[in-house]
Design a protein around this motif. Structure first.
Motif, mmCIF file in Angstrom:
data_model
loop_
_atom_site.group_PDB
_atom_site.id
_atom_site.type_symbol
_atom_site.label_atom_id
_atom_site.label_comp_id
_atom_site.label_asym_id
_atom_site.label_seq_id
_atom_site.Cartn_x
_atom_site.Cartn_y
_atom_site.Cartn_z
ATOM 1 N N THR A 204 -7.579 -4.296 10.279
ATOM 2 C CA THR A 204 -8.626 -3.703 11.125
ATOM 3 C C THR A 204 -8.363 -3.966 12.609
ATOM 4 O O THR A 204 -8.622 -3.102 13.450
ATOM 5 N N ASP A 205 -7.835 -5.139 12.931
ATOM 6 C CA ASP A 205 -7.538 -5.447 14.337
ATOM 7 C C ASP A 205 -6.452 -4.535 14.903
ATOM 8 O O ASP A 205 -6.385 -4.311 16.120
ATOM 9 N N ASN A 206 -5.593 -4.005 14.029
ATOM 10 C CA ASN A 206 -4.542 -3.084 14.459
ATOM 11 C C ASN A 206 -4.966 -1.630 14.388
ATOM 12 O O ASN A 206 -4.146 -0.738 14.611
ATOM 13 N N GLY A 207 -6.231 -1.376 14.070
ATOM 14 C CA GLY A 207 -6.756 -0.015 14.116
ATOM 15 C C GLY A 207 -6.927 0.672 12.776
ATOM 16 O O GLY A 207 -7.384 1.821 12.714
ATOM 17 N N PHE A 208 -6.580 -0.010 11.681
ATOM 18 C CA PHE A 208 -6.706 0.610 10.360
ATOM 19 C C PHE A 208 -8.130 0.528 9.834
ATOM 20 O O PHE A 208 -8.871 -0.421 10.117
ATOM 21 N N GLU A 209 -8.497 1.511 9.047
ATOM 22 C CA GLU A 209 -9.729 1.491 8.264
ATOM 23 C C GLU A 209 -9.352 1.191 6.811
ATOM 24 O O GLU A 209 -8.575 1.937 6.207
ATOM 25 N N VAL A 210 -9.844 0.098 6.283
ATOM 26 C CA VAL A 210 -9.540 -0.277 4.903
ATOM 27 C C VAL A 210 -10.386 0.572 3.962
ATOM 28 O O VAL A 210 -11.615 0.605 4.061
ATOM 29 N N LYS A 211 -9.718 1.267 3.046
ATOM 30 C CA LYS A 211 -10.405 2.209 2.162
ATOM 31 C C LYS A 211 -10.646 1.668 0.763
ATOM 32 O O LYS A 211 -11.660 1.957 0.138
ATOM 33 N N LYS A 212 -9.684 0.914 0.232
ATOM 34 C CA LYS A 212 -9.851 0.438 -1.142
ATOM 35 C C LYS A 212 -8.968 -0.777 -1.385
ATOM 36 O O LYS A 212 -7.863 -0.879 -0.848
ATOM 37 N N LEU A 213 -9.469 -1.696 -2.221
ATOM 38 C CA LEU A 213 -8.734 -2.888 -2.640
ATOM 39 C C LEU A 213 -8.717 -2.929 -4.165
ATOM 40 O O LEU A 213 -9.707 -2.594 -4.820
ATOM 41 N N ILE A 214 -7.589 -3.353 -4.723
ATOM 42 C CA ILE A 214 -7.482 -3.559 -6.177
ATOM 43 C C ILE A 214 -6.877 -4.935 -6.422
ATOM 44 O O ILE A 214 -5.876 -5.306 -5.784
ATOM 45 N N GLU A 215 -7.490 -5.686 -7.328
ATOM 46 C CA GLU A 215 -6.934 -6.941 -7.823
ATOM 47 C C GLU A 215 -6.711 -6.734 -9.322
ATOM 48 O O GLU A 215 -7.564 -7.064 -10.131
ATOM 49 N N PRO A 216 -5.575 -6.140 -9.687
ATOM 50 C CA PRO A 216 -5.383 -5.710 -11.075
ATOM 51 C C PRO A 216 -5.389 -6.870 -12.058
ATOM 52 O O PRO A 216 -4.799 -7.922 -11.811
ATOM 53 N N THR A 217 -6.077 -6.661 -13.157
ATOM 54 C CA THR A 217 -6.143 -7.670 -14.209
ATOM 55 C C THR A 217 -6.121 -6.978 -15.564
ATOM 56 O O THR A 217 -6.070 -5.751 -15.646
ATOM 57 N N ALA A 218 -6.170 -7.774 -16.623
ATOM 58 C CA ALA A 218 -6.008 -7.229 -17.976
ATOM 59 C C ALA A 218 -7.365 -6.997 -18.627
ATOM 60 O O ALA A 218 -8.176 -7.917 -18.709
#
Length: 246
Positions: A204-218
């Motif tokens: 975000t400090d570099n200008g990006f907008e974070v859209k989605k996060l995934i922490e893949p699990t089973a």
């Protein structure tokens, strides 16, 4: 600033290659499906792949309709395999460190990186260069080792019960952002630990907008097929992020 090139170590290279040849590895089961699920429609797009390795993803992007792909990797040995096994007239492979991508003169619609940033010391600097290389509304999708893993620097990773079953993962020094040397095929493989908040705030400090996060699990279905991954119910091994240049 140090630029790590562990993949050109012959012992490391052969050990890593053997893991990737096993179809039921954590990359194939968890990380790659999550990473690819965040990709946009690549039809007609230009793609930059940072830490492209053997080039399988580069070839996959072309097969998904990308007009042009540039694959960057610091390892000459990895790129030798990429050019031999995953070549295409629309793919250009460059032997360079990702810390040097500021020298690239073209711009891209999509930047992708698979499991490379935890080896990079200057994460903020590289993210800033990625932002400048992306076209407006360009997308940045990457995976890395999860911060719950990169903080681990020694001792036992797990606590076991009296039957030898893992009951929880041990976490220490999560709030100490540092270089952690680890042994993986060879000694002193450098990984850089950053807290989850640092990773997101750097974007975000570099200008990006974070859209989605995934922490893949089973889930239960996956565990029925791959029971060896039941450990992933304790903690995720990977963090996968999608951000957009606004």
């Amino acid at each position: 600033m140090a630029k790590q090139n562990i993949y050109d170590n012959e012992i490391f290279f052969e050990g890593y290659k053997k893991i990737r040849e096993n179809e039921a590895n954590a990359n194939n089961v968890f990380e790659i499906p999550a990473l690819f699920s965040l990709l946009p429609d690549l039809n007609g797009k230009s793609v930059l792949d940072l830490g492209c390795g053997f080039g399988e993803h580069c070839k996959g992007f072309i097969q998904s309709g990308a007009a042009k792909v540039v694959g960057v990797d610091i390892s000459a040995k990895m790129l030798e395999v990429a050019r031999e096994e995953n070549s295409d007239p629309r793919i250009t492979y460059l032997n360079m460190a990702m810390e040097d991508i500021g020298s690239l003169e073209e711009h891209f619609d999509v930047v992708v990186s698979s499991l490379a940033f935890h080896y990079v010391e200057d994460f903020d600097g590289v993210v800033g260069m990625i932002y400048r290389l992306l076209n407006k509304d360009g997308e940045f999708i990457f995976s890395q080792e999860h911060p719950l893993n990169t903080c681990f620097s020694g001792g036992s990773r797990w606590t076991f019960d009296e039957n030898g079953e893992k009951i929880f993962a041990n976490v220490s020094n999560y709030c100490v952002e540092t270089e952690n040397g680890s042994t993986w095929f060879v000694d002193n493989v450098k990984r850089y630990h950053r807290m989850f908040s640092t990773i997101i705030n750097t974007l975000t400090d570099n200008g990006f907008e974070v859209k989605k996060l995934i922490e893949p699990t089973a889930d239960a279905e996956l565990l029925e097929k791959y029971p060896q991954f039941k450990d992933s119910r304790h903690k995720p091994d990977f963090l996968v992020v999608k951000a957009v240049k606004r």
